[in-house]
Design an enzyme around this catalytic site. Structure first.
Site, PDB file in Angstrom:
ATOM      1  CD  GLU A 214      -3.060  -2.363   7.456  1.00 17.62           C
ATOM      2  OE1 GLU A 214      -2.102  -2.706   6.754  1.00 17.62           O
ATOM      3  OE2 GLU A 214      -3.535  -1.208   7.433  1.00 17.62           O
TER       4      GLU A 214
ATOM      5  CG  ASN B  89      -1.706   1.235   1.431  1.00 21.38           C
ATOM      6  OD1 ASN B  89      -1.791   2.062   0.524  1.00 21.38           O
ATOM      7  ND2 ASN B  89      -2.312   1.381   2.602  1.00 21.38           N
TER       8      ASN B  89
ATOM      9  N   GLY C 148       3.278   2.077  10.813  1.00 24.75           N
ATOM     10  CA  GLY C 148       4.302   3.104  10.676  1.00 24.75           C
ATOM     11  C   GLY C 148       5.064   3.405  11.957  1.00 24.75           C
TER      12      GLY C 148
ATOM     13  CG  HIS D 258      -5.489   1.984   5.581  1.00 23.67           C
ATOM     14  ND1 HIS D 258      -5.000   2.876   6.516  1.00 23.67           N
ATOM     15  CD2 HIS D 258      -4.496   1.093   5.354  1.00 23.67           C
ATOM     16  CE1 HIS D 258      -3.767   2.533   6.818  1.00 23.67           C
ATOM     17  NE2 HIS D 258      -3.432   1.452   6.133  1.00 23.67           N
TER      18      HIS D 258
ATOM     19  CE  LYS E 112       0.081   3.107   4.838  1.00 19.25           C
ATOM     20  NZ  LYS E 112       0.251   3.173   6.291  1.00 19.25           N
TER      21      LYS E 112
ATOM     22  CD  GLU F 101      -2.469   5.406   7.014  1.00 20.96           C
ATOM     23  OE1 GLU F 101      -2.472   5.384   5.770  1.00 20.96           O
ATOM     24  OE2 GLU F 101      -1.545   4.902   7.702  1.00 20.96           O
TER      25      GLU F 101
ATOM     26  CB  SER G  77       5.787  -2.140  11.869  1.00 21.29           C
ATOM     27  OG  SER G  77       5.446  -0.804  12.187  1.00 21.29           O
TER      28      SER G  77
HETATM   29  P1  13P Z   1       3.535   0.246   7.522  1.00 26.16           P
HETATM   30  O1  13P Z   1       3.967  -1.043   6.879  1.00 26.16           O
HETATM   31  O2  13P Z   1       4.253   1.442   7.006  1.00 26.16           O
HETATM   32  O3  13P Z   1       3.496   0.137   9.010  1.00 26.16           O
HETATM   33  O4  13P Z   1       1.999   0.480   7.055  1.00 26.16           O
HETATM   34  C1  13P Z   1       1.094  -0.546   7.194  1.00 26.16           C
HETATM   35  C2  13P Z   1      -0.154  -0.165   6.498  1.00 26.16           C
HETATM   36  O5  13P Z   1      -0.876   0.715   6.936  1.00 26.16           O
HETATM   37  C3  13P Z   1      -0.483  -0.867   5.244  1.00 26.16           C
HETATM   38  O6  13P Z   1      -1.774  -0.582   4.825  1.00 26.16           O
END
Ligand code: 13P
Length: 249
Positions: free
Chosen positions: A163, A9, A169, A93, A11, A95, A209
């Site tokens: 997640e 992803n 992150g 997601h 983003k 976010e 992560s």
């Molecule tokens: P990270 O791998 O950067 O922690 O992000 C995970 C994520 O949100 C994938 O959708």
């Protein structure tokens, strides 16, 4: 058997220069056992699709609108994403839930629209740190699963990504036992709701992560069928060892 899925992803990262990363992945992983998916920003989908047409990489989008078309300035419909080269869309997601106040019902409506347009869906769910510390993780997962996943799914067109918000992150990862507990719970709940045959076909990804250094251990957990990777999917150098770890399971 479920085909393992290594999903990246991107983003809100990536411009034309980064298409080279997708090109490298496609070249490096010819003949991969796992399915490899990149969800770049929507602006890159069409050009990425020209690169991935014949190779091992499939493409996804990161969101879609619940309507097929109409007066929704700035939004993108599922049919448009399909037309641009996506075969999956990531929905719900954390976010999007956080930045845009998306509720389970919104995610479910988007998923129905996406499935209707012929996309596969990756529906995300996960608890906040406070919820984990209060011992509410499985309750949160149960309610997100019930509310975000529509009835009209099949085992083949549904992927669920667990997640934990606090792992995204941050470099923090739940224990292997904690990941396993949630994934086992998801499989059992899917079976209750959709029956054993469908539940067995749904792929369950872990996200938060995931890196080359922890991928092998995470992929060895029963009921983990791959990963949804953010930061470590942005370059072929970082994503390749994760894909290789999944292929080696
Ligand atoms: P990270 O791998 O950067 O922690 O992000 C995970 C994520 O949100 C994938 O959708």
């Amino acid at each position: 058997m479920r085909r393992k899925l290594a999903a990246g992803n991107w983003k809100m990262n990536g411009t034309s220069a980064d298409l080279a990363q997708i090109e490298t992945l496609a070249r490096t992983h010819v003949g991969a056992i796992s399915e490899i998916l990149i969800a770049p920003p929507a602006t890159l989908l069409h050009r990425a699709s020209e690169i991935t047409r014949t190779g091992p990489v499939t493409l996804g989008a990161q969101d879609c609108h619940a309507s097929g078309s109409g007066a929704h300035t700035g939004d993108i419909s599922a049919a448009m994403l399909l037309d641009a080269g996506a075969s999956y869309v990531i929905l719900g997601h954390s976010e999007r839930r956080g930045d845009h106040a998306e509720q389970d019902s919104d995610v479910s409506a988007k998923a129905s629209a996406a499935l209707g347009a012929g996309l596969r869906v990756i529906i995300c769910m996960g608890e906040a740190l406070q919820e984990r510390e209060a011992g509410n993780t499985l309750d949160i997962i149960a309610s997100q699963l019930a509310g975000s996943v529509p009835d009209d799914v099949s085992g083949e067109n549904l992927v669920i990504a667990y997640e934990p918000i606090w792992a995204i992150g941050t470099g923090k990862v739940p224990s292997l036992a904690q990941i396993g507990e949630v994934h086992d719970f998801l499989r059992a709940r899917l079976e209750q709701r959709f029956g054993a045959q469908t539940a067995r076909a749904v792929r369950l990804l872990y996200g938060g992560s995931v890196k080359a250094a922890n991928a092998e251990q995470i992929f060895a957990i029963p009921n983990v069928d791959g990963a949804l990777v953010g930061g470590a999917s942005l370059t072929a150098d970082d994503f390749t060892p994760i894909i290789n770890a999944l292929d080696a399971i």
